[in-house]
Design a protein around this motif. Structure first.
Motif, PDB file in Angstrom:
ATOM      1  N   ARG A   1       0.818  -1.217   0.000  1.00 15.64           N
ATOM      2  CA  ARG A   1       0.000   0.000   0.000  1.00 15.64           C
ATOM      3  C   ARG A   1       0.849   1.262   0.000  1.00 15.64           C
ATOM      4  O   ARG A   1       0.325   2.372   0.179  1.00 15.64           O
ATOM      5  N   ARG A   2       2.134   1.076  -0.134  1.00 18.45           N
ATOM      6  CA  ARG A   2       3.092   2.194  -0.195  1.00 18.45           C
ATOM      7  C   ARG A   2       2.988   3.133   1.003  1.00 18.45           C
ATOM      8  O   ARG A   2       3.056   4.365   0.866  1.00 18.45           O
ATOM      9  N   GLN A   3       2.848   2.544   2.181  1.00 17.81           N
ATOM     10  CA  GLN A   3       2.725   3.366   3.384  1.00 17.81           C
ATOM     11  C   GLN A   3       4.049   3.552   4.117  1.00 17.81           C
ATOM     12  O   GLN A   3       4.120   4.305   5.081  1.00 17.81           O
ATOM     13  N   PHE A   4       5.075   2.848   3.664  1.00 15.99           N
ATOM     14  CA  PHE A   4       6.380   3.039   4.298  1.00 15.99           C
ATOM     15  C   PHE A   4       7.093   4.233   3.665  1.00 15.99           C
ATOM     16  O   PHE A   4       6.935   4.502   2.470  1.00 15.99           O
ATOM     17  N   VAL A   5       7.865   4.918   4.498  1.00 17.94           N
ATOM     18  CA  VAL A   5       8.632   6.051   3.987  1.00 17.94           C
ATOM     19  C   VAL A   5       9.952   6.096   4.748  1.00 17.94           C
ATOM     20  O   VAL A   5      10.021   5.670   5.901  1.00 17.94           O
ATOM     21  N   LEU A   6      11.001   6.535   4.083  1.00 20.21           N
ATOM     22  CA  LEU A   6      12.272   6.683   4.780  1.00 20.21           C
ATOM     23  C   LEU A   6      12.452   8.129   5.208  1.00 20.21           C
ATOM     24  O   LEU A   6      12.238   9.052   4.424  1.00 20.21           O
ATOM     25  N   PHE A   7      12.843   8.290   6.464  1.00 19.18           N
ATOM     26  CA  PHE A   7      13.289   9.584   6.963  1.00 19.18           C
ATOM     27  C   PHE A   7      14.811   9.553   6.958  1.00 19.18           C
ATOM     28  O   PHE A   7      15.412   8.473   6.953  1.00 19.18           O
ATOM     29  N   TYR A   8      15.424  10.726   6.940  1.00 18.83           N
ATOM     30  CA  TYR A   8      16.884  10.781   6.894  1.00 18.83           C
ATOM     31  C   TYR A   8      17.392  11.684   8.000  1.00 18.83           C
ATOM     32  O   TYR A   8      16.903  12.801   8.169  1.00 18.83           O
ATOM     33  N   GLN A   9      18.363  11.166   8.741  1.00 21.13           N
ATOM     34  CA  GLN A   9      18.956  11.990   9.801  1.00 21.13           C
ATOM     35  C   GLN A   9      20.388  12.348   9.395  1.00 21.13           C
ATOM     36  O   GLN A   9      21.173  11.475   9.036  1.00 21.13           O
ATOM     37  N   PRO A  10      20.706  13.650   9.442  1.00 17.15           N
ATOM     38  CA  PRO A  10      22.037  14.057   8.988  1.00 17.15           C
ATOM     39  C   PRO A  10      23.163  13.561   9.898  1.00 17.15           C
ATOM     40  O   PRO A  10      22.987  13.465  11.113  1.00 17.15           O
ATOM     41  N   GLN A  11      24.288  13.266   9.285  1.00 15.01           N
ATOM     42  CA  GLN A  11      25.522  12.953   9.999  1.00 15.01           C
ATOM     43  C   GLN A  11      26.534  13.986   9.526  1.00 15.01           C
ATOM     44  O   GLN A  11      26.734  14.157   8.326  1.00 15.01           O
TER      45      GLN A  11
ATOM     46  N   TRP B   1      13.060  -3.208   0.127  1.00 15.20           N
ATOM     47  CA  TRP B   1      12.518  -1.892  -0.248  1.00 15.20           C
ATOM     48  C   TRP B   1      13.348  -0.770   0.377  1.00 15.20           C
ATOM     49  O   TRP B   1      13.662   0.222  -0.282  1.00 15.20           O
ATOM     50  N   VAL B   2      13.718  -0.950   1.645  1.00 17.15           N
ATOM     51  CA  VAL B   2      14.535   0.063   2.329  1.00 17.15           C
ATOM     52  C   VAL B   2      15.851   0.259   1.566  1.00 17.15           C
ATOM     53  O   VAL B   2      16.272   1.390   1.299  1.00 17.15           O
ATOM     54  N   CYS B   3      16.484  -0.837   1.182  1.00 14.82           N
ATOM     55  CA  CYS B   3      17.755  -0.756   0.449  1.00 14.82           C
ATOM     56  C   CYS B   3      17.571   0.008  -0.863  1.00 14.82           C
ATOM     57  O   CYS B   3      18.364   0.883  -1.204  1.00 14.82           O
ATOM     58  N   GLU B   4      16.530  -0.353  -1.589  1.00 15.27           N
ATOM     59  CA  GLU B   4      16.320   0.292  -2.880  1.00 15.27           C
ATOM     60  C   GLU B   4      16.013   1.779  -2.735  1.00 15.27           C
ATOM     61  O   GLU B   4      16.580   2.625  -3.435  1.00 15.27           O
ATOM     62  N   GLU B   5      15.125   2.103  -1.803  1.00 15.69           N
ATOM     63  CA  GLU B   5      14.734   3.496  -1.605  1.00 15.69           C
ATOM     64  C   GLU B   5      15.938   4.334  -1.165  1.00 15.69           C
ATOM     65  O   GLU B   5      16.125   5.470  -1.620  1.00 15.69           O
ATOM     66  N   ALA B   6      16.779   3.755  -0.300  1.00 19.61           N
ATOM     67  CA  ALA B   6      17.963   4.482   0.171  1.00 19.61           C
ATOM     68  C   ALA B   6      18.934   4.715  -0.990  1.00 19.61           C
ATOM     69  O   ALA B   6      19.519   5.804  -1.114  1.00 19.61           O
ATOM     70  N   CYS B   7      19.094   3.733  -1.856  1.00 23.01           N
ATOM     71  CA  CYS B   7      19.986   3.894  -3.015  1.00 23.01           C
ATOM     72  C   CYS B   7      19.434   4.930  -3.991  1.00 23.01           C
ATOM     73  O   CYS B   7      20.165   5.779  -4.504  1.00 23.01           O
ATOM     74  N   ARG B   8      18.140   4.843  -4.215  1.00 24.34           N
ATOM     75  CA  ARG B   8      17.514   5.818  -5.117  1.00 24.34           C
ATOM     76  C   ARG B   8      17.734   7.240  -4.596  1.00 24.34           C
ATOM     77  O   ARG B   8      18.087   8.154  -5.346  1.00 24.34           O
ATOM     78  N   GLN B   9      17.563   7.402  -3.291  1.00 23.85           N
ATOM     79  CA  GLN B   9      17.734   8.727  -2.686  1.00 23.85           C
ATOM     80  C   GLN B   9      19.195   9.188  -2.753  1.00 23.85           C
ATOM     81  O   GLN B   9      19.473  10.358  -3.036  1.00 23.85           O
ATOM     82  N   ALA B  10      20.103   8.259  -2.487  1.00 24.48           N
ATOM     83  CA  ALA B  10      21.531   8.616  -2.536  1.00 24.48           C
ATOM     84  C   ALA B  10      21.887   9.120  -3.937  1.00 24.48           C
ATOM     85  O   ALA B  10      22.633  10.083  -4.101  1.00 24.48           O
ATOM     86  N   ARG B  11      21.337   8.448  -4.944  1.00 28.20           N
ATOM     87  CA  ARG B  11      21.594   8.854  -6.333  1.00 28.20           C
ATOM     88  C   ARG B  11      21.024  10.244  -6.617  1.00 28.20           C
ATOM     89  O   ARG B  11      21.669  11.079  -7.256  1.00 28.20           O
ATOM     90  N   GLU B  12      19.829  10.487  -6.092  1.00 28.85           N
ATOM     91  CA  GLU B  12      19.191  11.788  -6.300  1.00 28.85           C
ATOM     92  C   GLU B  12      20.049  12.909  -5.710  1.00 28.85           C
ATOM     93  O   GLU B  12      20.247  13.948  -6.338  1.00 28.85           O
TER      94      GLU B  12
END
Ligand code: C2E
Ligand code: MG
Ligand code: MG
Ligand code: MG
Length: 289
Positions: A37-47, A93-104
């Motif tokens: 249902r696409r209800q998961f989302v990744l948040f990002y915390q800065p380092q 899904w977490v792995c893919e979404e994180a990679c997609r975001q890193a690329r962006e």
């Protein structure tokens, strides 16, 4: 009078407990369909770099946007998934979404190190290395920019399988951090025998620094020891200026915590990157510390 009080307390507790139980049952029912249902989302915390404050990385943290209960933290629902094969799909899904975001972000001019938390099941899954390899190829990322966070308790569950997966990830060029360092047995042999490239000092040490001088001594010792093993050190859970200055004085490389930035949506993270005084790619050698 005391008896009345007791009864009153009991009544409140019982209502709250019933509410909690009901909520848990509802979550358990919904969690298995949350992915589709696409209800998961990744948040990002800065380092950030302890030296110059530049954002050098992000930790991806899973959230569930429950249609009725709102935004939920992983502690509320991940344990329900851990015991089931469904965790594999969520982890992927977490792995893919994180990679997609890193690329962006890379296309935006920011080469950050993306930290991804791994579940115990993933860590013993021989499909994890090929999955990640595939993703970095697809998103044209350097595997060095992906850092997998594992915990000691995860390693202990099946050390032989976990070691095999970690070595395979190392061969492919991924980085591996030992999360929550200092909370378990802190079996130091793991640092010697496994391809771990960084440790994350748990926030329980950081929290105590202001009350208990020995905590800072421990952090100092751990950092000296980690440096001698050529490990990167990250401190998590920095909430006050005092903690930040104390941790910086130890020679820790990277800082993370609410003071520096809370976990946030990717839009807000992008705004944070763009607001940095340094121009893109001026923050140093990208994801290489
Ligand atoms: P963790 O990997 O140790 O992540 C750090 C947790 O501390 C995060 O909680 C973060 O929001 C919180 N935190 C960061 N800075 C501060 C601070 O200054 N003060 C305080 N009090 N807390 C701070 P969160 O997001 O609720 O995640 C909890 C745990 O859930 C994580 O602990 C990690 O073990 C797990 N987790 C999160 N996302 C994922 C995921 O995508 N996959 C898996 N397998 N586990 C995940
Ligand atoms: Mg983590
Ligand atoms: Mg941690
Ligand atoms: Mg943790």
């Amino acid at each position: 009078e005391a008896k009345d009080n007791g009864r009153h307390t009991y009544a409140i507790f019982s209502t709250a407990a019933r509410h909690l139980l009901k909520q848990r049952l509802e979550l358990r029912q919904d969690v298995f369909s949350a992915l589709e249902r696409r209800q998961f989302v990744l948040f990002y915390q800065p380092q950030v770099s302890a030296v110059n404050g530049a954002v050098v990385g992000a930790e991806a943290l899973l959230r569930w946007e429950h249609p009725r209960l709102g935004l939920l933290a992983p502690d509320l629902f991940l344990p329900m998934l851990e015991g089931s094969p469904a965790i594999t799909a969520v982890g992927a899904w977490v792995c893919e979404e994180a990679c997609r975001q890193a690329r962006e972000w890379e296309l935006l001019g920011y080469r950050l190190r993306m930290a991804v938390n791994v579940s115990p099941r993933q860590l013993t899954d021989e499909n994890l290395p090929p999955l990640l390899k595939n993703l970095v190829n697809r998103y044209d990322l350097d595997p060095e920019c992906i850092k997998l966070e594992v915990t000691e308790s995860m390693l202990m569950q099946d050390i032989d399988k976990a070691a095999a997966v970690l070595r395979s990830l190392q061969r492919d060029g991924f980085r591996i951090a030992l999360d929550d360092f200092g909370t378990g047995y802190s079996n130091l042999s793991y640092l010697r025998t496994l391809p771990i490239t960084a440790i994350k000092i748990d926030r329980s040490f950081v929290r105590e620094i202001e009350q208990d001088r020995r905590c800072l001594d421990i952090v100092n010792g751990v950092i000296a020891f980690a440096k001698s093993l050529k490990l990167d050190v990250i401190c998590e859970g920095i909430e006050t200026e005092l903690q930040k200055e104390a941790i910086r004085s130890t020679g820790c490389d990277v800082l993370q915590g609410y003071l520096i930035g809370k976990p946030m949506r990717s839009d807000d993270f992008r705004a944070l990157l763009l607001a940095q005084t340094a121009a893109p790619n001026q923050a140093g050698p990208g994801c290489k510390p």
